[in-house]
Design a protein around this motif. Structure first.
Motif, PDB file in Angstrom:
ATOM      1  N   SER A  25       2.674   1.531  -3.442  1.00  0.00           N
ATOM      2  CA  SER A  25       1.819   2.010  -4.523  1.00  0.00           C
ATOM      3  C   SER A  25       1.395   3.455  -4.307  1.00  0.00           C
ATOM      4  O   SER A  25       1.002   4.141  -5.244  1.00  0.00           O
ATOM      5  CB  SER A  25       0.603   1.101  -4.705  1.00  0.00           C
ATOM      6  N   TYR A  26       1.473   3.921  -3.044  1.00  0.00           N
ATOM      7  CA  TYR A  26       1.142   5.323  -2.772  1.00  0.00           C
ATOM      8  C   TYR A  26       2.244   6.243  -3.303  1.00  0.00           C
ATOM      9  O   TYR A  26       1.974   7.277  -3.886  1.00  0.00           O
ATOM     10  CB  TYR A  26       0.956   5.517  -1.255  1.00  0.00           C
TER      11      TYR A  26
ATOM     12  N   ALA B  98       0.838  -1.204   0.000  1.00  0.00           N
ATOM     13  CA  ALA B  98       0.000   0.000   0.000  1.00  0.00           C
ATOM     14  C   ALA B  98       0.872   1.254   0.000  1.00  0.00           C
ATOM     15  O   ALA B  98       0.620   2.200  -0.757  1.00  0.00           O
ATOM     16  CB  ALA B  98      -0.921  -0.015   1.212  1.00  0.00           C
TER      17      ALA B  98
ATOM     18  N   LEU C  14      -0.598  -9.752  -2.158  1.00  0.00           N
ATOM     19  CA  LEU C  14      -1.879  -9.082  -1.914  1.00  0.00           C
ATOM     20  C   LEU C  14      -3.052  -9.924  -2.430  1.00  0.00           C
ATOM     21  O   LEU C  14      -4.081 -10.043  -1.757  1.00  0.00           O
ATOM     22  CB  LEU C  14      -1.893  -7.696  -2.579  1.00  0.00           C
TER      23      LEU C  14
END
Lengths: 198, 76
Positions: free
Chosen positions: A26-27, A23, A52
């Motif tokens: 990908s941010y 997360a 994931l």
């Protein structure tokens, strides 16, 4: 089945940090960075994506197991919600606290239902559209629909208006409401348990 | 519940038996398989133990259940 549940839970818990890393990754790095990135970035993205995918599948499986398996539910949910039943007195207190948690959650749900259905609008219309010389209008509505997209859209009002106040249901998403309810259940249970323990 | 029925209050002299046998609340709790908080609650009259637990306490002190627990009638 007990061993399977145990493995399922462990994989789910150990996968949590990896899902969090993905997360964060990908941010900070968008799809474009991964596409034009080096082998290391592509590998990391692919690996984290695979983790994931497995983790998401396990989450659904774990939730289903928690619903159907009583002993597994007792073991896991009790730990998450800090339920302790070391003797008969604590078992009785747990029952009382659970009742309080259930009733407060029910009351909370009724409140949420009202807040999500009620619609209130206060507005002013131009003088030429005034009803009995009154330009201020209060409009009340009950916006209940069974399905998310089953709402029958009424034609939009074309009357010019100056909105003073408008409330058309809760401005939060479904996921937020569910999360709020989960947190509410845990807090209300633990709060009433603490009060009973005193 | 009918209003004319007397309210039964269960009283106990567990602390007396404990003192006689010179054991702490912690030790008693461990022996009969409950937490110390439960012993505190029983002695303070905040919790009435189940029949099973009452018998377990009586068995531990090698006495009759009536000598530890008794009923006190109160009109409400």
């Amino acid at each position: 089945m007990k061993r399977f549940d145990s493995v399922l839970l462990k994989v789910f818990l150990y996968g949590l940090p990896l899902a969090a890393v993905l997360a964060v990754f990908s941010y900070f790095y968008g799809v474009g960075v991964v596409k034009h990135g080096g082998g290391y970035v592509k590998f990391l993205n692919g690996f984290a994506g695979l983790v994931l995918a497995v983790w998401m599948m396990l989450s659904v499986l774990l939730s289903l197991r928690l619903i159907v398996s009583g002993p597994f539910r007792d073991r896991v949910i009790a730990r998450i919600t800090f339920i302790r039943e070391r003797d008969e007195r604590e078992a009785i207190l747990t029952g009382k606290a659970t009742k309080t948690a259930f009733l407060t959650s029910f009351a909370f749900l009724v409140l949420l239902f009202c807040l999500s259905c009620f619609q209130v609008s206060i507005y002013r219309v131009p003088q030429e559209k005034a009803v009995d010389g009154k330009t201020g209008i209060v409009s009340l509505g009950f916006g209940f629909s069974l399905l998310e997209h089953g709402r029958q859209d009424r034609p939009e009002d074309t009357i010019e208006r100056i909105n003073i106040f408008s409330y058309r249901g809760l401005p939060v998403s479904n996921a937020t409401i569910i999360l709020m309810l989960i947190v509410w259940q845990i807090i209300s249970y633990n709060y009433s348990m603490r009060r009973l323990m005193k | 519940m009918s209003k004319c029925l007397p309210q039964l209050k269960i009283v106990n002299c567990l602390h007396v038996f404990r003192a006689k046998h010179r054991i702490t609340q912690e030790q008693l709790a461990k022996e009969i398989g409950v937490t110390r908080a439960t012993i505190v609650a029983i002695e303070g009259g905040d919790y009435n133990p189940s029949l099973e637990l009452a018998f377990r306490i009586a068995c531990y002190f090698k006495t009759d259940i009536n000598t530890i627990f008794s009923i006190k009638e109160e009109m409400k």
